[in-house]
Design a protein around this motif. Structure first.
Motif, short mmCIF file in Angstrom:
data_model
loop_
_atom_site.label_atom_id
_atom_site.label_comp_id
_atom_site.label_asym_id
_atom_site.label_seq_id
_atom_site.Cartn_x
_atom_site.Cartn_y
_atom_site.Cartn_z
N MET A 1 82.99 -32.82 -25.08
CA MET A 1 83.92 -32.97 -23.79
C MET A 1 83.35 -32.63 -22.72
N VAL A 2 82.59 -31.10 -22.54
CA VAL A 2 82.22 -30.60 -21.22
C VAL A 2 80.92 -31.27 -21.02
N PHE B 1 88.04 -36.64 -26.28
CA PHE B 1 87.87 -35.31 -26.90
C PHE B 1 88.72 -34.29 -26.90
N ALA B 2 89.61 -34.19 -25.75
CA ALA B 2 90.43 -33.17 -25.48
C ALA B 2 91.57 -33.42 -26.37
N ALA C 1 86.33 -37.85 -21.66
CA ALA C 1 86.50 -36.41 -21.85
C ALA C 1 87.99 -36.19 -22.51
N GLY D 1 78.09 -37.78 -27.59
CA GLY D 1 79.51 -38.09 -27.95
C GLY D 1 79.54 -39.09 -28.92
N ALA E 1 83.67 -41.53 -17.84
CA ALA E 1 83.52 -39.94 -18.28
C ALA E 1 84.81 -39.51 -18.54
N VAL E 2 85.79 -39.58 -17.41
CA VAL E 2 86.99 -38.80 -17.53
C VAL E 2 87.92 -39.37 -18.74
N VAL F 1 80.15 -34.46 -21.26
CA VAL F 1 80.47 -35.95 -20.62
C VAL F 1 80.95 -35.57 -19.35
N LEU F 2 81.75 -34.47 -19.25
CA LEU F 2 82.33 -34.10 -17.81
C LEU F 2 81.20 -33.85 -17.14
#
Length: 402
Positions: free
Chosen positions: A363-364, A282-283, A279, A217, A275-276, A366-367
């Motif tokens: 993003m995925v 990134f979204a 993510a 990231g 993390a949330v 990091v989730l």
């Protein structure tokens, strides 16, 4: 002993600051380095990849050296090598000289990163409360200062050597003087030091994955934020330089207050929130209709990603309290793994698909960190059966603690 710890904490924080400034001065002047040495576009990735690869070698070497040499001594001598190697990058004019300077930089920075975090984890254990985010906050501050100095050098068309020399002349003696007050773990742990044991890679693996995902990231932001804002979101060239600065400022802000959050809510909650938020960042970047919304996404990325790396080092120290130096040296390798993977991964996906879609991959990843959040607990479930085990210091004691 309180004065010893305070001096040790302040001197180590300065070491983090100096390393942040040094690294920023190197990476933000890559175009100037390429021009000075006549490095072709085809050869440049080889030079850039060599630094993290050699840093990984330096980290592995540090794992073995700390069995005979204190981490404080390794840090005391590796930091001057990093600073002098930076100066060497600015002083040469032949490719072989650049290769030697970058080789020395890479090997020394691996030892430097590992030993800095070893000392940080041991100090946190002695303090009995979260202070690791504070150390990494000074690294972020150093990065901002280094990037600003690099901008000044580029703006005034200063040579690399002229840009680097004043910084090295200030940081080198200050870091060497401050190294007198570094504090090793055994210097303060006394008879209560945890019994040493082996580092089981299966137990360390979740933290290695988190470290890798965090640096994928981070490298995505550092390598692709400007191009993304300009080519995908249609910003001006000047505005495209802003996202990385915003990102660095927000990592400083997040780390400056992060230790308070860990003390109040616990490391697991802070890592999950980070993390949330990352993510979400990134979204937002992936769906942004324009440059300013994209800037918001990079802001969220700085706030979210900034807590993951310091807490990963701290968790490794808690997981293997008697062998934290070894655990941190091995974990540190995945810092460079993530750095090596991140930029090529996003670039390849962007070329083959599109850059908006490429932003969904980190993003995925990091989730996925959410699934490993329990590894950050003060007493992680090391055995995988849902039951906690007693601390190392409690093994062999009766129920009355005697």
């Amino acid at each position: 002993m309180t004065d010893v710890l305070r001096r040790g904490r302040a001197s180590l924080a300065f070491s983090f600051f100096a390393q942040g400034a040094t690294f920023a001065l190197l990476v933000t002047r890559i175009p100037a380095i390429q021009d000075r040495y006549g490095v072709s576009d085809a050869l440049l990735p080889v030079f850039l990849a060599a630094v993290p690869i050699l840093a990984g070698v330096g980290s592995v070497t540090t794992e073995h050296l700390v069995k005979r040499i204190r981490p404080s001594r390794l840090l005391r001598w590796s930091q001057p090598v990093v600073l002098l190697a930076l100066l060497g990058v600015g002083a040469g004019d032949r490719l072989v000289e650049l290769a030697v300077a970058l080789g020395a930089f890479g090997l020394a920075v691996g030892a430097l990163d590992a030993s800095m975090n070893m000392l940080g984890v041991s100090l946190q254990r002695t303090y009995g409360r979260s202070i690791m985010l504070g150390f990494h906050a000074t690294y972020s501050l150093g990065g901002i200062v280094g990037a600003s100095l690099a901008w000044v050098g580029a703006h005034w068309h200063l040579s690399l050597f002229t840009s680097y020399l004043p910084v090295v002349l200030v940081l080198l003696p200050a870091a060497f003087l401050g190294s007198r007050w570094y504090v090793d773990g055994e210097a303060v742990s006394g008879p209560e030091k945890a019994e040493a044991g082996p580092v089981v890679f299966k137990l360390l693996l979740p933290l290695c994955l988190v470290m890798t995902f965090a640096y994928i990231g981070d490298s995505t932001v550092s390598n692709w934020s400007a191009k993304y804002l300009q080519d995908v979101l249609g910003s001006s060239e000047q505005l495209a330089t802003v996202p990385y600065n915003v990102y660095m400022v927000m990592t400083l802000v997040g780390r400056a207050v992060g230790d308070v959050g860990v003390r109040r809510f616990g490391a697991v909650a802070v890592v999950r929130l980070g993390a949330v938020v990352a993510a979400l960042g990134f979204a937002v970047v992936a769906v942004a209709p324009g440059a300013w919304v994209g800037m918001l996404g990079f802001t969220l990325l700085g706030l979210g990603l900034c807590v993951l790396v310091p807490q990963t080092f701290a968790a490794a120290g808690r997981l293997f309290p008697g062998a934290s130096d070894t655990a941190i040296a091995r974990l540190n390798i995945f810092n460079y793994v993530g750095f090596l993977i991140g930029s090529p991964l996003v670039g390849a996906l962007g070329d083959a698909w599109n850059y908006r879609g490429a932003m969904l991959v980190p993003m995925v990843l990091v989730l996925v960190t959410l699934g490993y959040a329990r590894s950050f607990a003060p007493e992680p479930d090391r055995y995988g059966d849902g039951h906690e085990r007693p601390r190392t210091a409690d093994v062999g004691r009766g129920s009355n603690g005697l």
